[in-house]
Design a protein around this motif. Structure first.
Motif: not given
Length: 237
Positions: A201, A203-204, A219, A221
């Motif tokens: 990702t 953007d993240e 997701r 993290h």
């Protein structure tokens, strides 16, 4: 390198129930569209027949005028090329096309097709390949991988491995998020990701995004820990 991995699972949104107004509107649309479609079908079918006949005549005349081709001179299609994933001072990683139907077990092939057949919107992520490492890294070289190659700062890289489970009771295949240290060339399995396709990702930073066949979003993290801290088990939310 130590990591804390937090796993967030977002179920797919349930389909919205249709009201009576929706059903009536849909029925009226069909009442209007069906006569129009029937009226247009006849001339379209006639045009298609004429076009097909013209093409057959053209193809026949072309075959008479064109000299016979020597099959021995036909150029073979080039073999698929390897994809460069990473090239550093210590290691080179390449994605090599893998003929899944020919070399994998029937159980694993069926698992792959059944799980990922509904993820057509992610066709660019769906190819499975074989990992080539230079130098050869024991246990990692030749593993089946996806396209994921997420470089973590300048210290390592995350990959997603796919493998057969050889389990008669459970799924025939699974996947793992693994981390390769670019300095030591040591690698470790971080978390089992199962029937999930992972992608980066942009953007993240620090998050990997994945999807299951039923539309569930996964997701992961990622966060690095201080030296000396233990590598905790992945948390789920």
């Amino acid at each position: 390198m130590r990591f804390a991995i937090t796993k967030t699972v977002i179920p797919p949104s349930p389909p919205k129930a249709k009201s009576w107004d929706d059903w009536i509107t849909q029925a009226l649309h069909w009442v209007v569209l069906v006569p129009l479609l029937l009226a247009a079908a006849v001339p379209v079918a006639a045009l298609m027949l004429v076009s097909m006949g013209a093409y057959l005549v053209y193809d026949f005349i072309k075959s008479l005028l064109q000299p016979q081709t020597n099959l021995s001179n036909v150029t073979q299609a080039p073999a698929p090329e390897n994809v460069e994933l990473l090239s550093s001072l210590s290691v080179r990683l390449q994605w090599q096309p893998f003929p899944l139907e020919e070399k994998a077990t029937p159980e694993f092939v069926n698992w792959w097709n059944e799980i990922f057949s509904d993820l057509e919107q992610y066709d660019d992520l769906m190819e499975i390949g074989q990992l080539l490492t230079t130098p050869e890294i024991p246990g990692l070289y030749g593993q089946l991988i996806g396209y994921l190659c997420y470089k973590w700062k300048d210290s390592g890289v995350f990959l997603q491995l796919f493998e057969a489970t050889n389990s008669p009771a459970g799924p025939a295949g699974t996947s793992w998020l693994v981390y390769l240290d670019l300095k030591t060339l040591q690698w470790q399995r971080m978390v089992e990701t199962g029937a999930c396709i992972l992608d980066v990702t942009p953007d993240e930073p620090g998050m990997l995004l994945g999807w299951l066949a039923d539309g569930t979003e996964v997701r992961l993290h990622l966060a690095s820990l201080q030296p000396g801290a233990e590598n905790p088990a992945p948390e789920e939310q």
